[in-house]
Design a protein around this motif. Structure first.
Motif, short mmCIF file in Angstrom:
data_model
loop_
_atom_site.label_atom_id
_atom_site.label_comp_id
_atom_site.label_asym_id
_atom_site.label_seq_id
_atom_site.Cartn_x
_atom_site.Cartn_y
_atom_site.Cartn_z
N LEU A 163 19.51 78.87 -18.09
CA LEU A 163 20.30 78.39 -19.10
C LEU A 163 19.52 77.49 -19.79
O LEU A 163 19.86 77.61 -20.63
N TYR A 197 27.97 74.49 -17.59
CA TYR A 197 27.28 74.82 -16.21
C TYR A 197 27.80 73.47 -15.03
O TYR A 197 28.43 74.10 -13.66
N GLU A 198 27.62 72.27 -15.25
CA GLU A 198 28.51 71.38 -14.59
C GLU A 198 29.81 71.60 -13.69
O GLU A 198 29.74 71.88 -12.79
N VAL A 213 26.71 75.40 -22.91
CA VAL A 213 25.81 74.91 -21.58
C VAL A 213 25.46 74.58 -20.98
O VAL A 213 26.19 74.47 -19.81
N VAL A 214 25.50 72.74 -21.69
CA VAL A 214 25.41 72.41 -19.77
C VAL A 214 26.38 72.12 -19.38
O VAL A 214 27.05 72.13 -18.69
N SER A 238 28.58 80.72 -17.03
CA SER A 238 28.01 79.99 -17.45
C SER A 238 26.85 81.34 -18.28
O SER A 238 27.09 81.17 -19.26
N SER A 239 26.43 81.81 -17.23
CA SER A 239 25.23 82.76 -18.20
C SER A 239 25.69 84.00 -18.52
O SER A 239 25.07 83.92 -19.41
N LYS A 252 26.91 82.58 -21.78
CA LYS A 252 25.53 81.92 -23.40
C LYS A 252 25.20 83.11 -23.80
O LYS A 252 25.67 82.94 -24.78
N ALA A 308 26.25 80.50 -8.03
CA ALA A 308 26.97 79.83 -8.96
C ALA A 308 26.15 79.60 -10.58
O ALA A 308 24.62 79.40 -10.19
N GLY A 309 26.59 79.23 -11.73
CA GLY A 309 26.10 79.29 -13.36
C GLY A 309 25.80 81.08 -14.00
O GLY A 309 25.57 80.59 -15.00
N MET A 330 18.75 70.09 -16.03
CA MET A 330 20.22 69.99 -17.11
C MET A 330 20.23 68.72 -18.46
O MET A 330 20.55 69.06 -19.42
#
Lengths: 111, 142
Positions: free
Chosen positions: A62, B44-45, B40-41, B19-20, B23, B15-16, A38
């Protein structure tokens, strides 16, 4: 270099995400830690890993990676391949170790 | 503009997802690609942190012309020592989470490196709140 050219040159097996085989590879990253990828992989990179679960595809999507290469004939989870197909990101597999496949990819990509 | 997502604790198969989805929103809003990557980074984290550590959480995002403000609030165990949690490599993730390649103690650093401001508050036994802002006018690429 396109994913399909690397697949051919290194004898990789395509397991899913065939739609993305024409994508250009802009670099590579080898890691099994998702946050490492990431934080440090870039768009268009090919990702070499031993991880075989669905979250790999979430990260690949992503980060807009070109493809994922599983090492040592690792078998991906079914839902990983489903997502690979949905996203059109190729999942390839090699019988080589991370070290060996990374070396070969490095040579091809820096030629 | 406001966007809201809910996150299920422990459910890595989702998970994600937030975020997706966000985005896609950012692309529709024509935010520049470098800024999208940073957002996004970080998002997502933070989303994965809720999945890995908390019981449930919600993500509230406000977008205006100047910035993206993201608030992630979870019900969960909380963070006892936030300074320690910020240290690279420090992790309280379970062995099964680590086996998946998560929980390496890199997440909060990834967030910090990609946002313009970050504030974390937490109460042990109750939950954690993360607030982060990414300036849209910012041209600093990190």
């Amino acid at each position: 270099m396109k994913v399909i050219e690397i697949q051919d040159a290194l004898n990789l097996k395509v397991l899913g995400g065939e739609e993305g085989l024409q994508k250009d590879i802009l670099g590579g990253y080898t890691s099994d830690l998702l946050s490492d990828v990431m934080g440090h992989a870039e768009q268009g990179y090919i990702w070499i890993t031993l991880q075989t679960h669905k979250n790999v595809m979430a990260v690949a999507s992503l980060k807009e990676l070109a493809a994922v290469v599983l090492i040592k004939n690792n078998v991906p989870d079914e839902d990983m391949l489903e997502q690979a197909n949905e996203e059109g990101i190729p999942v390839l597999v090699t019988n080589l170790s991370a070290f060996d496949i990374s070396g070969k990819l490095f040579n091809l990509l820096t030629k | 503009m406001n966007f809201n997502y809910s996150v299920e604790g422990g459910n890595f198969s989702k998970a994600g997802t937030a975020s997706s989805q966000f985005k896609k929103v950012l692309k529709q809003l024509n935010v520049d690609p470098i800024t999208i990557k940073r957002i996004v980074v970080a998002l997502y984290e933070a989303e994965v942190n809720i999945v890995a550590h908390a019981w449930e959480g919600k993500i509230d995002i406000e977008v205006d012309m100047e910035k993206v403000y993201i608030n992630l609030a979870d019900k969960g165990p909380g963070i006892a020592d936030i300074n320690q949690a910020m240290k690279p490599g420090f992790s309280t993730a379970s062995p099964s989470v680590r086996e998946m390649g998560f929980g390496a103690g890199m997440g909060l650093m990834n967030i910090k490196n990609n946002v313009d401001s970050l504030h974390i508050s937490s109460e042990v036994g109750k939950g954690t709140e993360l607030e982060m802002t990414i300036n849209l006018s910012s041209i600093i690429s990190k």
